[in-house]
Design a protein around this motif. Structure first.
Motif, short mmCIF file in Angstrom:
data_model
loop_
_atom_site.label_atom_id
_atom_site.label_comp_id
_atom_site.label_asym_id
_atom_site.label_seq_id
_atom_site.Cartn_x
_atom_site.Cartn_y
_atom_site.Cartn_z
N SER A 1 -2.57 7.95 6.87
CA SER A 1 -3.68 8.56 6.16
C SER A 1 -3.60 8.34 4.66
O SER A 1 -2.53 8.41 4.04
CB SER A 1 -3.71 10.07 6.46
OG SER A 1 -4.81 10.69 5.83
N ASP A 2 -4.76 8.10 4.05
CA ASP A 2 -4.98 7.88 2.62
C ASP A 2 -4.41 9.04 1.80
O ASP A 2 -4.73 10.20 2.03
CB ASP A 2 -6.50 7.74 2.40
CG ASP A 2 -6.90 7.68 0.94
OD1 ASP A 2 -6.03 7.45 0.09
OD2 ASP A 2 -8.11 7.84 0.68
N SER A 3 -3.55 8.72 0.81
CA SER A 3 -2.92 9.75 -0.02
C SER A 3 -3.36 9.71 -1.47
O SER A 3 -2.85 10.48 -2.29
CB SER A 3 -1.40 9.59 0.03
OG SER A 3 -0.91 9.60 1.35
N ALA A 4 -4.32 8.84 -1.82
CA ALA A 4 -4.66 8.62 -3.23
C ALA A 4 -5.13 9.88 -3.95
O ALA A 4 -4.97 10.02 -5.16
CB ALA A 4 -5.72 7.52 -3.35
N ALA B 1 -11.74 -4.24 -3.04
CA ALA B 1 -10.70 -5.24 -3.21
C ALA B 1 -9.35 -4.79 -2.67
O ALA B 1 -8.55 -5.61 -2.23
CB ALA B 1 -10.57 -5.62 -4.69
N ASP B 2 -9.07 -3.46 -2.71
CA ASP B 2 -7.78 -2.99 -2.22
C ASP B 2 -7.67 -3.08 -0.71
O ASP B 2 -6.59 -2.86 -0.14
CB ASP B 2 -7.49 -1.57 -2.70
CG ASP B 2 -8.51 -0.55 -2.17
OD1 ASP B 2 -9.51 -0.96 -1.58
OD2 ASP B 2 -8.28 0.66 -2.38
N ALA B 3 -8.80 -3.43 -0.05
CA ALA B 3 -8.78 -3.58 1.41
C ALA B 3 -9.06 -5.01 1.87
O ALA B 3 -8.61 -5.40 2.95
CB ALA B 3 -9.79 -2.63 2.05
N ILE B 4 -9.80 -5.79 1.07
CA ILE B 4 -10.18 -7.15 1.51
C ILE B 4 -9.80 -8.24 0.51
O ILE B 4 -9.97 -9.42 0.80
CB ILE B 4 -11.71 -7.24 1.78
CG1 ILE B 4 -12.50 -7.06 0.48
CG2 ILE B 4 -12.14 -6.23 2.83
CD1 ILE B 4 -13.99 -7.35 0.63
N PRO C 1 2.15 9.15 5.50
CA PRO C 1 1.26 9.09 4.33
C PRO C 1 1.32 7.70 3.71
O PRO C 1 2.40 7.12 3.55
CB PRO C 1 1.84 10.15 3.39
CG PRO C 1 3.26 10.31 3.80
CD PRO C 1 3.33 10.00 5.26
N ILE C 2 0.16 7.14 3.36
CA ILE C 2 0.09 5.79 2.81
C ILE C 2 -0.88 5.79 1.64
O ILE C 2 -1.46 6.82 1.28
CB ILE C 2 -0.39 4.78 3.88
CG1 ILE C 2 -1.73 5.24 4.48
CG2 ILE C 2 0.66 4.58 4.96
CD1 ILE C 2 -2.41 4.24 5.36
N GLN C 3 -1.04 4.64 1.00
CA GLN C 3 -2.01 4.43 -0.07
C GLN C 3 -1.78 5.36 -1.26
O GLN C 3 -2.52 6.31 -1.48
CB GLN C 3 -3.45 4.58 0.45
CG GLN C 3 -3.82 3.49 1.44
CD GLN C 3 -5.20 3.68 2.03
OE1 GLN C 3 -5.39 3.53 3.22
NE2 GLN C 3 -6.17 4.00 1.22
N GLY C 4 -0.75 5.08 -2.03
CA GLY C 4 -0.48 5.87 -3.22
C GLY C 4 0.95 5.71 -3.68
O GLY C 4 1.82 5.24 -2.93
N GLU C 5 1.19 6.12 -4.93
CA GLU C 5 2.55 6.10 -5.46
C GLU C 5 3.38 7.19 -4.79
O GLU C 5 2.86 8.07 -4.11
CB GLU C 5 2.50 6.28 -6.98
CG GLU C 5 1.79 5.11 -7.68
CD GLU C 5 1.59 5.36 -9.15
OE1 GLU C 5 1.69 6.53 -9.58
OE2 GLU C 5 1.34 4.38 -9.89
N GLY D 1 0.76 -1.23 0.00
CA GLY D 1 0.00 0.00 0.00
C GLY D 1 0.80 1.28 0.00
O GLY D 1 0.21 2.36 0.04
N VAL D 2 2.12 1.23 -0.03
CA VAL D 2 2.93 2.44 -0.14
C VAL D 2 3.75 2.35 -1.41
O VAL D 2 4.27 1.30 -1.79
CB VAL D 2 3.85 2.64 1.09
CG1 VAL D 2 3.03 2.98 2.32
CG2 VAL D 2 4.71 1.41 1.36
N ARG D 3 3.83 3.50 -2.12
CA ARG D 3 4.52 3.60 -3.41
C ARG D 3 3.89 2.70 -4.46
O ARG D 3 4.56 2.22 -5.37
CB ARG D 3 6.02 3.31 -3.25
CG ARG D 3 6.67 4.15 -2.16
CD ARG D 3 8.16 4.12 -2.23
NE ARG D 3 8.74 4.81 -1.07
CZ ARG D 3 9.95 5.37 -1.05
NH1 ARG D 3 10.71 5.33 -2.12
NH2 ARG D 3 10.39 5.97 0.05
#
Length: 573
Positions: free
Chosen positions: A188-191, A73-76, A382-386, A12-14
Motif C-alpha cells: 500500500s501507498d505510503s506517500a 512518471a513514477d509508475a510508467i 508499506p511501499i512508495q515513500g522514504e 519504490g521503497v525508502r
C-alpha cells in the motif's frame, strides 16, 4: 493447494518514486509498475533514475507481463528502457496505455493491452484483476493477484474522496469484496502517511482555483505537473468561468493534453479556450492564463528560467501572478523556496495552493487505515515513500490490529518469501539505481558522480610536464592550470610551490631505476593532494599530464638545393 510466493521491491521503497515491484508466484513473475524518479540535487547532470532490473534479466523467461496502475512518471516512466530488455505484454487502463505509448513510440513492441475494473486475466495458477481508485489522473487502478494462498493486492497511488468526479471515483464495493475473499499481502501507498485528517477534497481545490483566477487582475502563470490530468481540467474549467484564455507551455504538456483530449479524458469547456503565446500577447493581462509544466513535466526549473529572463516565450514581471498548483516533495523544498525568491525579485507575485490547502493525490492517515480495514490483510508491506513514511504507515497498521510481526518495512532487493505457511524476510537480491544521462543508460556510476561532486565543490588542478626519460631530465618546466579551485593571479606563490613540488617528484621518479609511468602519475597526485589540502583544506581533482620527447628524432636533410631551385629563388626575388 498453496503457492510459493516471493515479493521483491525493485524500487519504490525508502525513496520517492521509481515504483517497481516483482511478485513471483511459483514459476511466474508479475511486474507491478515500471516507474522512474527525478534526481536529487547531488546527482549532478543526471536526467532521471530508473530501477536496476538485473535480477529480472537473469529470470527474463519467467516474466509474464507488466501491470500498470496509472499514467504518472513514477509508475510508467521507466517502461521505454524496460521494453528494450524485455519482450513482454503491458497491461493498463485506456489513458495509462496511451501515455505509456508516448514514451515508447520509437520502440518495436506493440504488445499493449487495455484493461479496466471488470477485466480478469488468467495465468494458470494466478488470476489478475483490477479495482478503481481515486488519484490525480483518471482511470487509476489497483491490482489484485489472486492465488490459491490468498490475494496479493497492490494499491498504486490512491486516496479517498467522496466528491470525486466520474472517472476518478473509488469502487468501494469492490474493495469490500476483495477484503472478504482473503488478502494474503497488501502493498500500500505510503506517500501521505504523515498527513493528518482527511485528504483535501478535489471539489474544494477546484473552487480555490476559480477564486484565485476571479480575484486576480494579473496575467496568471500556473505551474503544474503535466500528467496531473485532474489539475489541468480544473485550470481549464476555472479559466472558462472567468473568461480567460489558456496557453499550453511545454512540449510534454501539449502531448499529454492532446492524448487525453483524444480519449475524452480532458474536456474543453470552450472550443476556443486554448490559444498560442502570440495570441496571448494581443490580450489584456487579466484575460490570460499560461499553464506551464517544463521539461519532463516538472515546472519548477521552467519558472526559474522565466524569472531570470531566459525563457524565450515568457518573462515574468510586475503584472504576473505565479500560481504553483503542484505539491513539491521534501527533496525539492529548498529548490522551490529559491524559485519563489527568484520570482519575487523579477517583480511578480507568488501564490502556492499548498499555502492554504493540503492538496495531495495520496492517502492521508485516515485513508490509509480505511484501506487497511477494507483489505484486512494477513501481511502488510508499506511501499512508495522514504523510510519515515514507511515506518509511520506501519504504526498506522498496528493501530488497526495488524500484528507487528506481520508488517515488513523493506529495502530495495529484499525478498519476502511465503512458503504456504508463513511469510518471512529471506535472502536479498542485488538491486541499485540505473542513472540516465543524455542517451547514456547506466554508464554513470557512483565513481563518476563522486568526481562530479568534487569538481563542483573543489575544482580541477591540471599539471603538464615534459620529460626526456632516456636522459633522465625534465625538458619543460611544469605548467599548472586551475579551474574552480583558486584564482591563479592572487595565488602565485601557491602555484610556484606546487610546480616546484611536481618538479622534485618527477625528477625523483626519473632517477629511480624502477621507473614506472603509473607510479609517476600516482606519486604526483598523492604529493600534490597532500600539499594542496595543507594549504587550502580542499581536495581538487588532480590531473597530471606527463609527456615524453621523441627519442628517435627524424634526421634533417641538409643537401644543397638543386641549381634549378636556386634559379627559381632568384626569379622570385
Amino acid at each position: 493447494m498453496s503457492n510459493n510466493i516471493r515479493i521483491v521491491p525493485i524500487g519504490g521503497v525508502r525513496e520517492n518514486g521509481k515504483n517497481m515491484y516483482s511478485v513471483e508466484v511459483d514459476d511466474k513473475i508479475f511486474i507491478l509498475d515500471c516507474g522512474l524518479k527525478y534526481p536529487e540535487n547531488e546527482m549532478l547532470g543526471i536526467d532521471v533514475v530508473i530501477p536496476d532490473w538485473t535480477y529480472l534479466k537473469e529470470n527474463a523467461d519467467r516474466v509474464v507481463g507488466v501491470f500498470l496502475t496509472h499514467g504518472h512518471a513514477d509508475a510508467i516512466g521507466a517502461l521505454p528502457y524496460f521494453l528494450d530488455d524485455f519482450q513482454v505484454p503491458v497491461f493498463g487502463s485506456d489513458l495509462t496505455i496511451a501515455l505509456a505509448k508516448l514514451g515508447v513510440k520509437d520502440k518495436s513492441t506493440d504488445d499493449f493491452h487495455v484493461v479496466d475494473q471488470k477485466t480478469e486475466i488468467d495465468f494458470d495458477n494466478v488470476t489478475v484483476s483490477f479495482f478503481k481508485t481515486t488519484h490525480t489522473i483518471t482511470e487509476s487502478l489497483g491490482i489484485v493477484l489472486k492465488t490459491d494462498s490468498g490475494d496479493i493486492v497492490y494499491t498504486g497511488d490512491f486516496k479517498f474522496d467522496q466528491t470525486a468526479l466520474p472517472g476518478y471515483q473509488t469502487d468501494l464495493a469492490r474493495l469490500a469484496e476483495i477484503g472478504s475473499e482473503g488478502v494474503l499481502a497488501l502493498l500500500s501507498d505510503s506517500a501521505g502517511a504523515e498527513n493528518f485528517g482527511q485528504s483535501e477534497r478535489e471539489k474544494t481545490i477546484a473552487e480555490y482555483i476559480v477564486e484565485t483566477f476571479r480575484y486576480s487582475t494579473n496575467r496568471i502563470v500556473v505551474a503544474s505537473v503535466a500528467s496531473n490530468i485532474l489539475r489541468i481540467q480544473q485550470v481549464l474549467d476555472a479559466a472558462a468561468e472567468v473568461d480567460r484564455k489558456v496557453v499550453l507551455s511545454g512540449h510534454d504538456l501539449e502531448k499529454i493534453v492532446k492524448t487525453a483530449m483524444a480519449l475524452g479524458k480532458i474536456k474543453l469547456p470552450d472550443e476556443k479556450i486554448l490559444i498560442n503565446i502570440e495570441e496571448a500577447d494581443q490580450l489584456e493581462d487579466n484575460q490570460v492564463v499560461i499553464l506551464e509544466t517544463g521539461k519532463m513535466g516538472e515546472p519548477i526549473k521552467s519558472l526559474q528560467k522565466m524569472a531570470s529572463g531566459d525563457d524565450k516565450d515568457v518573462k515574468l514581471g510586475s503584472n504576473d501572478l505565479v500560481f504553483i498548483t503542484t505539491t513539491p516533495s521534501t527533496a525539492m523544498e529548498t529548490t522551490v523556496q529559491k524559485t519563489r525568491d527568484m520570482i519575487y525579485r523579477a517583480g511578480a507575485e507568488v501564490k502556492s495552493i499548498s499555502d492554504d490547502l493540503q492538496p495531495s493525490g495520496h492517502a492521508s492517515q485516515n485513508d490509509l487505515q480505511l484501506m487497511l480495514n477494507f483489505m484486512k490483510p494477513k501481511y502488510f508491506v508499506p511501499i512508495q515513500g522514504e523510510y519515515r513514511l514507511l515506518s509511520q504507515h506501519a504504526k498506522l497498521a498496528e493501530e488497526v490490529g495488524i500484528d507487528a510481526d506481520n508488517i515488513f518495512i523493506t529495502s530495495k532487493g529484499d525478498v519476502l518469501d511465503y512458503n504456504g505457511q508463513e511469510m518471512h524476510l529471506g535472502d536479498s537480491v542485488e538491486v541499485g539505481d540505473t542513472m540516465i544521462d543524455g542517451i547514456g543508460v547506466g554508464d554513470i556510476g557512483n565513481i563518476v558522480l563522486r568526481d562530479r561532486r568534487v569538481l563542483a565543490e573543489d575544482g580541477i588542478f591540471v599539471v603538464v610536464v615534459t620529460i626526456d626519460r632516456r636522459k633522465k631530465k625534465i625538458v619543460a618546466q611544469p605548467k599548472i592550470t586551475s579551474r574552480g579551485f583558486v584564482f591563479v593571479k592572487t595565488n602565485r606563490e601557491l602555484m610556484n610551490q606546487s610546480a616546484k613540488l611536481v618538479e622534485e617528484t618527477v625528477q625523483d621518479n626519473l632517477d629511480n631505476k624502477e621507473f614506472d609511468w603509473g607510479h609517476l602519475k600516482q606519486d604526483v597526485r598523492d604529493k600534490l593532494n597532500r600539499f594542496l589540502f595543507e594549504q587550502t583544506k580542499r581536495h581538487p581533482v588532480i590531473l597530471p599530464v606527463i609527456m615524453e620527447v621523441n627519442q628517435h628524432a627524424r634526421k634533417i636533410n641538409k643537401k644543397k638545393p638543386k641549381q634549378q631551385d636556386k634559379e627559381k629563388q632568384v626569379d622570385s626575388e
